[in-house]
Design an enzyme around this catalytic site. Structure first.
Site, PDB file in Angstrom:
ATOM      1  NE  ARG A  99      36.366  35.904  36.830  1.00 38.83           N
ATOM      2  CZ  ARG A  99      35.186  36.501  37.002  1.00 38.83           C
ATOM      3  NH1 ARG A  99      35.015  37.737  36.603  1.00 38.83           N
ATOM      4  NH2 ARG A  99      34.187  35.871  37.580  1.00 38.83           N
ATOM      5  CG  ASN A 121      39.637  46.034  28.273  1.00 34.89           C
ATOM      6  OD1 ASN A 121      40.383  45.677  29.173  1.00 34.89           O
ATOM      7  ND2 ASN A 121      39.376  47.305  28.024  1.00 34.89           N
ATOM      8  CG  HIS A 132      36.868  43.622  45.883  1.00 33.47           C
ATOM      9  ND1 HIS A 132      36.356  44.885  45.672  1.00 33.47           N
ATOM     10  CD2 HIS A 132      37.724  43.392  44.853  1.00 33.47           C
ATOM     11  CE1 HIS A 132      36.862  45.395  44.561  1.00 33.47           C
ATOM     12  NE2 HIS A 132      37.692  44.511  44.040  1.00 33.47           N
ATOM     13  CG  HIS A 169      40.414  50.881  40.442  1.00 30.53           C
ATOM     14  ND1 HIS A 169      40.785  50.517  41.715  1.00 30.53           N
ATOM     15  CD2 HIS A 169      39.874  49.774  39.885  1.00 30.53           C
ATOM     16  CE1 HIS A 169      40.500  49.238  41.916  1.00 30.53           C
ATOM     17  NE2 HIS A 169      39.941  48.772  40.823  1.00 30.53           N
ATOM     18  NE  ARG A 176      42.359  41.862  40.318  1.00 28.63           N
ATOM     19  CZ  ARG A 176      41.893  40.769  39.732  1.00 28.63           C
ATOM     20  NH1 ARG A 176      42.717  39.779  39.452  1.00 28.63           N
ATOM     21  NH2 ARG A 176      40.615  40.652  39.430  1.00 28.63           N
TER      22      ARG A 176
END
Length: 725
Positions: free
Chosen positions: A424, A50, A454, A611, A394
């Site tokens: 990213r 992180n 997204h 999440h 992703r």
């Protein structure tokens, strides 16, 4: 008071310091002696990973602001230089805490259970020395490349995040020029030393098992220590005066001018290479490093003193994730959880038949992610399916969804896939998938100019007896079958005609820049979502002012949008009860008299990464509930294509309210934000422990054993929020 009255800097925490606070909460899991030892290793590794990303992106961005002379303060009133100074102080403390945890708590405990981690080659016995020397000669020597710096060889390019060993070397006396051979020891000591470096090869295992000197024990040493011991074999004509590990973190924030980029794919590929050689923003160095060597590194990397991190232990603690994966220590790990089957799909019908029976809620990783994969896979094979459209942000390394999409195109179906190239650290992976899908015959879209896509949406268009029917999957997480076992997310499978129309409009917008004037059900960013959320918060405020019950619950990853926070303050001041479940960044302050006394903020850090995004508004008793891909951050509301969708099926609404209630009742993994910005564990006050993640695992397993149990599910409603320690 107007919302604008709540914009003063004193009402906000700095975003970056709030993120560091989140990483400290992760670190507290590594310190928790109640957790199995190897789980603690895992959490310590996560804090290191992180922190790397934080420096490469967030700190790098602030450094860019300083370099550009940008001095506008953030919402907390801090300029970029002030933020960097505060971050440096907090980050140094965090790193010290990481290594104190490793050295004082975890390392001795590993030895207690029979695993000796030798931190220095000087700890090796004679037998172990012979073993590692042979290992070096056979496995390492052919791979490593020693690099020196002198008048003919400039300072070598050191790759981002790579682990290296820097050395000071001096030519051996018997190989000196005749006039130098006569030097005495004192003169020779004054002679200028040369710098050399060796990159620790990432292609070799960093953890090397060696013979143990104690029966029944294992012993390991890190690869860099094997190389340090054998440095003289790499510089045969030199004496090695000293050798120490070091590591640099570079600016990895890709800056691409899309207006000037004729080919976005090519520009991103070019920028990925630049990521390896960006400006150095952090230097990690062995705490015992020779000052002369450190001075060379500091000069060559152009780093300030505050950007140097003196490390008392192994550099780059992400290696602990490899240690976590070592076999033979299962008793020191939390038993693995196998996601349960989805009750609504536990029958002989195909997935389309089941969706037609009613909307289906998915709750990962408690419920299996397989239905999402099967949704695409069955669509790819079904002769009645005409088209499949999907957004990909992703995906996993060997994605079954990608394979199904490719198969669908080969089967002659119309397949359109938006692959977000600007995801990213997944840019390279997504480029590979995009090219593969194009070769299979899919229409690949690379996103909208200046915006990241997204949103998580899949549309399947199917010909049926009654005509064309659209099936849709909407989610809060990525279409990644690997992370779906580690991240908590929610999804909805539906064939609601109005959502189907909206889904078609979304893909038309993404592929043809055709923006609909209105939406039936979906709330879409960047043009519509901010206003819709502000409107819903405002309605709760108005209800409270009328003396009616008013409530907001939001479960999100991050909260740092000033306009949203100001609206929440105004609602709180009006009497709206607001409960926020925010995993990471939270710039909102609790407990401000007359402003945020009705707001609670809790963060849950557990075995799974929280999440999901869920939004609840009492709405005068009609209870509006939503899920989606967006956090309450400026980037989600203004700079990304995001989708939030309503939950209208009554049983699903009860299930989701149950999820929120259980999380608000968590008194094991939840930490509550205090007025001073610190987070404290919930005081149980004699209440039975409730770990929300464990609860959902057990609940999903029970329901899978008895699918009809879902109909009889009793909603858990906790008592009033418990006070904190």
């Amino acid at each position: 008071m107007n919302n604008s009255d709540y914009l003063q800097p004193g009402y906000y925490w700095n975003r970056e310091l709030s993120w560091l606070s989140f990483n400290e909460r992760v670190l507290s899991e590594a310190k928790d002696k109640q957790l199995p030892l190897f789980e603690r290793l895992k959490f310590l590794s996560i804090t290191a990973s992180n922190l790397d990303e934080f420096f490469m992106i967030r700190v790098a961005s602030l450094q860019d602001m300083v370099n550009a002379g940008y001095l506008k303060p953030d919402i907390a009133g801090m300029t970029a230089p002030e933020q960097l100074a505060a971050i440096s102080a907090e980050a140094h403390n965090l790193v010290q805490s990481q290594y104190k945890t490793w050295r004082q708590s975890l390392l001795p405990r590993l030895s207690d259970i029979g695993l000796d981690v030798l931190e220095s080659h000087e700890q090796l016995s004679q037998r172990q020395k012979e073993y590692v020397d042979r290992y070096f000669e056979e496995n390492v020597y052919p791979v490593v490349t020693p690099m020196a710096m002198d008048s003919s060889r400039p300072f070598p390019l050191i790759r981002n995040k790579s682990l290296n060993i820097g050395a000071l070397i001096r030519r051996k006396p018997d190989l000196e020029l005749p006039k130098k051979q006569g030097m005495d020891k004192k003169e020779r000591k004054k002679e200028k030393l040369e710098f050399a470096t060796v990159q620790v090869p990432s292609v070799l295992p960093r953890i090397v098992e060696i013979p143990s000197e104690q029966e029944g024990k294992k012993a390991v040493i890190l690869l860099e220590e094997i190389i340090r011991r054998n440095m003289e074999h790499l510089f045969m004509s030199y004496d090695v005066v000293c050798a120490h590990p070091y590591r640099v973190m570079r600016n990895a924030d890709l800056s691409i001018d899309e207006d000037e980029a004729e080919d976005l794919l090519r520009e991103i590929q070019k920028s990925l290479k630049q990521r390896q050689w960006g400006e150095v923003i952090r230097l990690e160095a062995d705490s015992s490093m020779d000052k002369r060597l450190l001075k060379i590194l500091k000069t060559e990397f152009k780093v300030e003193e505050e950007d140097i991190y003196s490390i008392d232990g192994p550099l780059d603690l992400t290696f602990l994730m490899k240690m976590y994966g070592m076999k033979g220590y299962e008793e020191f790990k939390t038993p693995g959880y196998t996601p349960a089957a989805v009750p609504a799909l536990m029958n002989e019908d195909d997935i389309f038949t089941n969706i037609r029976k009613g909307d289906i809620l998915l709750h990962h990783p408690y419920m299996s992610f397989d239905p999402v994969v099967d949704f695409v896979r069955q669509a790819s094979r079904d002769p009645n399916v005409l088209a499949i459209k999907q957004t990909l942000y992703r995906v996993s390394g060997n994605s079954p969804i990608i394979a199904a999409l490719a198969q669908a195109a080969e089967n002659g179906k119309q397949v359109s896939v938006l692959v977000e190239l600007k995801a990213r650290f997944d840019e390279e992976n997504n480029i590979v998938w995009a090219k593969m899908l194009e070769k299979a015959g899919c229409n690949v879209i690379y996103g909208l100019l200046g915006l990241k896509t997204h949103s998580k949406i899949t549309l399947v268009v199917r010909r049926e007896e009654t005509g064309i029917r659209r099936y849709v999957h909407l989610g809060t997480g990525n279409y990644n079958d690997s992370t779906a076992k580690l991240y908590t997310d929610c999804g909805l499978l539906t064939c609601d005609a109005r959502i189907g129309e909206d889904a078609t409009a979304v893909f038309n917008m993404l592929s043809g820049y055709s923006e609909p004037r209105t939406w039936n059900k979906l709330i879409v960013a960047p043009l519509w979502m901010r206003d819709r959320f502000l409107h819903m918060i405002e309605m709760e405020k108005r209800n409270a002012l009328k003396g009616e019950p008013a409530r907001i619950i939001a479960k999100i990853n991050s909260l740092c949008d000033q306009e949203i926070i100001a609206a929440l303050y105004a609602a709180s001041a009006a009497g709206v009860k607001i409960d926020l479940i925010v995993r990471g960044i939270c710039c909102l302050k609790t407990g401000i008299p007359g402003v945020s006394e009705n707001i609670t903020v809790r963060s849950i850090v557990g075995n799974f990464l929280e999440h999901a995004r869920i939004f609840y508004f009492l709405a005068g008793g009609s209870e509006e509930m939503y899920m989606g891909s967006a956090d309450w951050m400026p980037r989600n509301l203004d700079k990304r294509v995001e989708i939030v969708f309503p939950l209208e099926d009554q049983q699903i609404r009860s299930q989701v309210k149950h999820i929120l209630d259980i999380q608000l009742g968590d008194n094991v993994k939840a930490r509550v934000l205090k007025e001073d910005g610190t987070y404290h564990r919930v005081n149980r006050r004699g209440n039975a422990p409730l770990n929300a993640q464990e609860y959902f695992c057990q609940e999903a397993t029970r329901q899978a054993k008895r699918p009809d149990a879902l109909k009889d599910n009793r909603v858990f409603i906790p008592a009033e929020p418990q006070s904190e320690e």
